[in-house]
Design an enzyme around this catalytic site. Structure first.
Site, PDB file in Angstrom:
ATOM      1  N   ASP A   6      -7.171  45.788 -10.163  1.00 58.01           N
ATOM      2  CA  ASP A   6      -7.242  45.216 -11.509  1.00 58.01           C
ATOM      3  C   ASP A   6      -8.528  44.403 -11.586  1.00 58.01           C
ATOM      4  O   ASP A   6      -9.144  44.103 -10.559  1.00 58.01           O
ATOM      5  CB  ASP A   6      -6.033  44.299 -11.746  1.00 58.01           C
ATOM      6  CG  ASP A   6      -6.055  43.619 -13.115  1.00 58.01           C
ATOM      7  OD1 ASP A   6      -6.428  44.290 -14.099  1.00 58.01           O
ATOM      8  OD2 ASP A   6      -5.714  42.428 -13.206  1.00 58.01           O
ATOM      9  N   SER A   7      -8.925  44.024 -12.809  1.00 59.52           N
ATOM     10  CA  SER A   7     -10.100  43.173 -12.978  1.00 59.52           C
ATOM     11  C   SER A   7      -9.860  41.795 -12.361  1.00 59.52           C
ATOM     12  O   SER A   7     -10.802  41.106 -12.019  1.00 59.52           O
ATOM     13  CB  SER A   7     -10.412  43.008 -14.458  1.00 59.52           C
ATOM     14  OG  SER A   7      -9.336  42.378 -15.107  1.00 59.52           O
ATOM     15  N   CYS A  69      -5.021  48.189 -14.493  1.00 58.02           N
ATOM     16  CA  CYS A  69      -5.784  47.460 -15.500  1.00 58.02           C
ATOM     17  C   CYS A  69      -5.923  48.402 -16.683  1.00 58.02           C
ATOM     18  O   CYS A  69      -6.544  49.463 -16.565  1.00 58.02           O
ATOM     19  CB  CYS A  69      -7.154  47.112 -14.922  1.00 58.02           C
ATOM     20  SG  CYS A  69      -8.329  46.438 -16.102  1.00 58.02           S
ATOM     21  N   GLU A 152      -4.385  33.206 -17.863  1.00 64.58           N
ATOM     22  CA  GLU A 152      -5.082  32.766 -16.654  1.00 64.58           C
ATOM     23  C   GLU A 152      -5.117  31.242 -16.545  1.00 64.58           C
ATOM     24  O   GLU A 152      -5.196  30.701 -15.450  1.00 64.58           O
ATOM     25  CB  GLU A 152      -6.484  33.381 -16.599  1.00 64.58           C
ATOM     26  CG  GLU A 152      -6.351  34.902 -16.506  1.00 64.58           C
ATOM     27  CD  GLU A 152      -7.491  35.599 -15.836  1.00 64.58           C
ATOM     28  OE1 GLU A 152      -8.625  35.131 -15.966  1.00 64.58           O
ATOM     29  OE2 GLU A 152      -7.241  36.642 -15.200  1.00 64.58           O
ATOM     30  N   CYS A 184      -1.479  45.532 -21.435  1.00 66.17           N
ATOM     31  CA  CYS A 184      -2.348  44.731 -20.569  1.00 66.17           C
ATOM     32  C   CYS A 184      -1.433  44.132 -19.524  1.00 66.17           C
ATOM     33  O   CYS A 184      -0.355  43.615 -19.854  1.00 66.17           O
ATOM     34  CB  CYS A 184      -3.041  43.635 -21.385  1.00 66.17           C
ATOM     35  SG  CYS A 184      -3.948  42.443 -20.369  1.00 66.17           S
ATOM     36  N   HIS A 186      -1.514  41.482 -17.972  1.00 65.77           N
ATOM     37  CA  HIS A 186      -1.267  40.039 -18.060  1.00 65.77           C
ATOM     38  C   HIS A 186      -0.058  39.735 -18.965  1.00 65.77           C
ATOM     39  O   HIS A 186       0.543  38.675 -18.847  1.00 65.77           O
ATOM     40  CB  HIS A 186      -2.462  39.314 -18.676  1.00 65.77           C
ATOM     41  CG  HIS A 186      -3.584  39.046 -17.725  1.00 65.77           C
ATOM     42  ND1 HIS A 186      -4.470  40.012 -17.350  1.00 65.77           N
ATOM     43  CD2 HIS A 186      -3.965  37.918 -17.079  1.00 65.77           C
ATOM     44  CE1 HIS A 186      -5.358  39.481 -16.516  1.00 65.77           C
ATOM     45  NE2 HIS A 186      -5.074  38.226 -16.333  1.00 65.77           N
TER      46      HIS A 186
END
Lengths: 263, 263
Positions: A6-7, A69, A152, A184, A186
């Site tokens: 993932d990024s 991702c 984040e 996504c 996240h």
């Protein structure tokens, strides 16, 4: 080993789901924290990074790869992957399959919402894939670029986060969608905020869970590969940069301390 | 040429201030959009990028360099810069000098607030520099990691942005600071939101304006260098990635279209 990248640390929601679905199998993870986030970068740049990350995981012994991702998966082309002989999964295909199994072949119009980063939404990949297989289905995609920074920061329950989620979801709610894809990795961390704001009757599809189920089925159907995967209880989490915020988010996702190894 | 770099487009507030202070002098700008943002990355990673960016600007003909990124400037060491023979300015030193000229040598306690990214605040550089020269001065630094993404989204006047600004500024307001340093080149775009929320009696110090004034004075004192700088009316803006959001922010900062050149 099962390779996942993932990024940043968002893809750890996929790693966590894989760990639960396939206990005992070793994972090698790569989070590109030195260049995160991908979602606001251009397709060319994201493609270049994706190729580098796949090569890195292979060099670490990956025999199967998950592109965890959505931004990377959304710009990956078949041509890019044609040179690889190992199976490569991405978070988008299984989520699309779940949507298709839900909307079925009904004549009645279904409305499906997608939320994701700017790169994912601009790629149009969810709409293309869903509408190609289910032309009666209407897909509405909404870019939500601020959700990754909010997650984040660990602002999972702040008033501002709720307001921003409501603002992003407003057009989808007005259209009375039937299902919402969390496009996504996240976003599963915001699921509790998203469900009441999109409406409790809307089915939420979590791409992290879908891809881990998909990998599990694939391995059941390919026992030779499954039996060749290492099971030494040694998951490794590589990152291109280490920060305290990343350690905190990793701990939040797994519910335990995760040691990050700097590449 | 005057070389300027930043992790992204925020440093264009510095380029714009330099353009106004030194009209006619050619600028070469580099925005590291393929790896932006820097402010949430580790000091080691930011230092590596900083060195690469300085070398890039020199390769493009820079004779004087401005580190227009507080996160980069905050982790830059004298050792890193000792190998270079050209003058290198950063956004932190002139802002600190302005603070020192304000608080003077008074015996009364002054309280100065600093807002910046996590990297800048964690470095402690503003506190160290100000308190070393003015021990009677108390420096309170507040990290504001969500402001860069909000500015990059163009959410300059949204209710959520105002709430987040108020939340970040709350501890500084409670302490009744006398001055506030905008320790990130993105923040001048939020100045109108920041002033009423910190209080109108608080003097706001904009590091972009301070560094351009400082470069201007330096060139007045070094006419040989000043006369050798090119004045061909050819400002160039290089970026490591091109996105529509970056083009929009650049236009907002300069009030005109800016052509970005991909490196």
């Amino acid at each position: 080993m099962i390779g996942i990248f993932d990024s940043g640390v968002g893809g750890m929601t996929v790693a966590h789901a894989v760990e639960k679905a396939l206990p005992g199998f070793d994972l090698v993870y790569f989070g590109d924290l030195a260049r995160t986030p991908y979602g606001s970068k251009s397709p060319d740049t994201i493609r270049r990074y994706t190729q580098q990350n796949i090569d890195f995981l292979i060099s670490k012994g990956a025999q199967l790869i998950i592109i965890a991702c959505n931004s990377a998966a959304s710009v990956t082309t078949e041509e890019m992957l044609s040179g690889y002989t190992l199976p490569i999964f991405d978070v988008i295909t299984p989520a699309v399959q779940r949507v298709l199994s839900m909307v079925g072949k009904s004549d009645s119009k279904s409305k499906v919402g997608i939320i994701g980063t700017r790169a994912t939404v601009k790629s149009g990949i969810y709409s293309r894939k869903i509408e190609a297989a289910a032309p009666h289905c209407r897909v509405i995609a909404q870019e939500c670029p601020l959700l990754v920074p909010l997650v984040e920061e660990g602002w999972l329950d702040k008033r501002e986060t709720k307001m921003i989620v409501r603002r992003y979801l407003h057009p989808l709610r007005t259209l009375q969608i039937d299902a919402l894809v969390l496009g996504c990795t996240h976003y599963p961390l915001l699921k509790k905020l998203i469900q009441p704001r999109i409406g409790n009757r809307v089915k939420i599809i979590d791409s992290s869970e879908e891809v881990s189920a998909s990998v599990q089925s694939y391995l059941e159907a390919h026992p030779t590969l499954k039996n060749s995967l290492s099971q030494n209880g040694g998951n490794r989490f590589y990152v291109s940069d280490i920060t305290e915020a990343a350690l905190a988010t990793a701990r939040k996702i797994f519910g335990r301390r995760i040691d990050l190894l700097k590449t």
